[in-house]
Design an enzyme around this catalytic site. Structure first.
Site, short mmCIF file in Angstrom:
data_model
loop_
_atom_site.label_atom_id
_atom_site.label_comp_id
_atom_site.label_asym_id
_atom_site.label_seq_id
_atom_site.Cartn_x
_atom_site.Cartn_y
_atom_site.Cartn_z
N CYS A 1 -29.14 -48.62 15.11
CA CYS A 1 -28.46 -48.77 16.32
C CYS A 1 -29.58 -49.14 17.39
O CYS A 1 -29.12 -49.44 18.37
CB CYS A 1 -27.99 -47.16 16.58
SG CYS A 1 -28.94 -45.95 16.52
N ASN B 1 -26.54 -45.72 7.56
CA ASN B 1 -27.72 -46.16 7.76
C ASN B 1 -29.00 -45.38 7.79
O ASN B 1 -29.86 -45.90 7.27
CB ASN B 1 -27.67 -47.26 9.23
CG ASN B 1 -27.45 -46.37 10.45
OD1 ASN B 1 -26.89 -45.48 10.22
ND2 ASN B 1 -28.01 -47.03 11.47
N GLU C 1 -23.80 -40.08 19.89
CA GLU C 1 -24.71 -41.19 19.89
C GLU C 1 -24.11 -42.47 19.26
O GLU C 1 -24.08 -42.49 17.98
CB GLU C 1 -25.90 -40.57 18.88
CG GLU C 1 -27.38 -41.42 18.92
CD GLU C 1 -27.55 -42.67 18.14
OE1 GLU C 1 -27.09 -43.63 18.43
OE2 GLU C 1 -27.70 -42.50 17.02
N GLU D 1 -30.21 -35.91 21.21
CA GLU D 1 -30.71 -35.03 19.91
C GLU D 1 -32.35 -35.29 20.01
O GLU D 1 -32.96 -36.07 20.37
CB GLU D 1 -29.96 -35.86 18.91
CG GLU D 1 -28.55 -35.86 18.89
CD GLU D 1 -27.95 -36.21 17.53
OE1 GLU D 1 -27.13 -35.41 16.80
OE2 GLU D 1 -28.14 -37.42 17.01
#
Length: 496
Positions: free
Chosen positions: A298, A163, A264, A473
């Site tokens: 997400c 994505n 993640e 991150e």
């Protein structure tokens, strides 16, 4: 040379359809290739090597050999490489956007937005490379000094989704390269060409062979290749972005080797809109979040909780914005929402809408598959009177569905918002400063948007809690520490 592509590249050298291992563009040992499909029309326009677990050992060994050399490169030279890579990507933004749009389906304007956002990571981590610091301390025992040094952990494996492929690569590689690590990337089967274009520019920037490696593969061989990467003795760090289900499997596999892991994972992100909110501000922010990449992010809003006093009014405001969306191929100038990236996403969206219908929700617009040029299109869908036990409230939607839930009190809204196993991001809109602080502390998520929609940035730590994963991150110190080890030295000094 590029094949007969459905788009024109100003720099044809950016099109690479082979894997990148130890500075060489190579086929897989299997000799097989898999197709790349444009989700805007369902047509195959390229192919890439089908690497398998058999290709892992050679690749990781090359990455390890490169790491032993690259880790000795001083931080300023690592920073200069990152700045050069950053500059080359900026020079080729329009071409990368074309590849990205034809792989993911997202409109060109969104692809450009992803590039602008992603380049923050190369710029940020180039600066961080020279700011890795140890410590010196005087301990309780006389005559001693204790100090720490930070060192790169080793070869990293990056398992990335389709994505936001540019963002995922630059975020992970930026931190790894700044720290002094080499990396092996396994891109999603849907978006290998975008990743390979970035690798071509890294090569041109001067990263030596083996520092960055890309193994492409199809959906069938993804599990075996990924497991082989995670289990290889020279892989010391794994960074995965994807579903919670797969993240749990990776965590189990990496536990066998006690490898450092960043996960993640999925989100079921709520947004709370209170009676005192600026409704236009909220609608603008939520619309941008919800319809971006056809809902396939997400951190998109999954559950839109609206206080009873403004419930119908706010739905109508959001509805008017949704009606203005122009659905079509991402490469068309007037498109504001493209297709979903895979046909299985349409099946899931249909099942979510049907479940909502059966359980008394109102489908205000949309809810159907769109037949446009053979692409994977789904109507922008607005659902009112959603309930907490619906499928669309219980799992990550990853579809262009805006579902509205009504609430009465702040306490009720927080309890319902937190009633999920996920904890990636939460959002709220209110002008009450006391409530703002309460919500910041009481909402169970790793990232909180306060009168704000999209909150991700290179300088901001990104990551969730609960079953949305662990590790961070981007951001100051925390992200680069994921690719470092801390070594403690204790010295006894005579005469002190």
């Amino acid at each position: 040379m590029a094949p007969n592509l459905p788009f024109k590249l100003n720099n044809p050298e950016l099109f690479r359809d082979k894997s990148y291992v130890d500075g060489q563009w190579v086929e897989s040992t299997s000799g097989q290739r898999f197709d790349i499909v444009d989700p805007g029309n369902g047509k195959v326009f390229a192919s890439c090597p089908t690497n398998t677990a058999d290709d892992v050992d050679k690749t990781v060994n090359a990455a390890h050999a490169a790491f032993l050399k690259y880790r000795t490169l001083n931080p300023r030279k690592r920073a200069q490489l990152l700045y050069k890579w950053d500059a080359l990507i900026r020079e080729n933004v329009s071409d990368i956007c074309q590849i990205l749009t034809h792989e993911t389906g997202k409109p060109l304007a969104e692809s450009r937005g992803e590039l602008d956002y992603s380049l923050g990571f190369t710029w940020w981590f180039a600066g961080e490379a020279e700011r890795i610091r140890g410590t010196v301390a005087t301990p309780a025992i006389d005559g001693r000094r204790v100090f720490t040094v930070k060192q790169p952990i080793g070869v990293a494996a990056a398992l990335v989704p389709w994505n936001f492929p540019v963002a995922m690569i630059l975020r992970k590689c930026g931190a790894a390269f700044a720290a002094g690590c080499s990396i092996v990337i396994k891109p999603s089967p849907e978006t290998p060409l975008t990743v390979l274009a970035l690798a071509a520019l890294a090569e041109k920037a001067g990263f030596e062979g083996g520092v960055m490696n890309v193994l492409t593969t199809d959906l069938e061989n993804t599990p075996g290749l990924s497991e082989a990467l995670c289990r290889h003795e020279h892989v010391k760090k794994v960074s995965f972005t994807g579903s919670t289900r797969v993240g749990k499997l990776i965590a189990k596999i990496c536990a066998d080797g006690l490898k450092k892991v960043t996960l993640e994972l999925g989100g079921n992100c709520p947004v709370l809109v209170f009676d005192d909110a600026n409704l236009d501000q909220a609608a603008d922010a939520i619309s941008a979040l919800k319809w971006r990449h056809a809902g396939q992010a997400c951190i998109t809003v999954n559950r839109i909780f609206v206080q009873k006093g403004v419930y119908e009014k706010f739905i109508n405001i959001m509805l008017e914005r949704a009606k203005k969306l122009k659905v079509g191929h991402g490469a068309k100038d007037d498109t504001t929402m493209g297709p979903v990236t895979t046909p299985r996403s349409i099946d899931k969206a249909l099942s979510l809408v049907e479940d909502a219908k059966k359980n008394g929700s109102r489908i205000l617009i949309g809810g159907n598959k769109l037949e446009i040029d053979g692409g994977y299109f789904f109507e922008p869908t607005v659902i009112a009177d959603a309930k907490d036990d619906l499928m669309l409230a219980q799992e990550e939607q990853f579809a262009p569905i805006a579902a509205f839930f009504v609430f009465d009190t702040e306490e009720e809204a927080v309890e319902r918002a937190n009633n999920t196993s996920m904890g990636l991001a939460s959002y709220f809109f209110t002008k009450n400063v006391d409530r703002t602080w309460r919500l910041l502390e009481n909402l169970e998520a790793g990232m909180i948007g306060m009168n704000t929609g999209n909150q991700s940035a290179a300088e901001s730590p990104f990551g969730g809690i609960k079953q949305s994963g662990y590790g961070k991150e981007s951001g100051k110190d925390v992200a680069i520490d994921e690719y470092l080890i801390t070594k403690t030295g204790t010295m006894t000094v005579e005469g002190l």
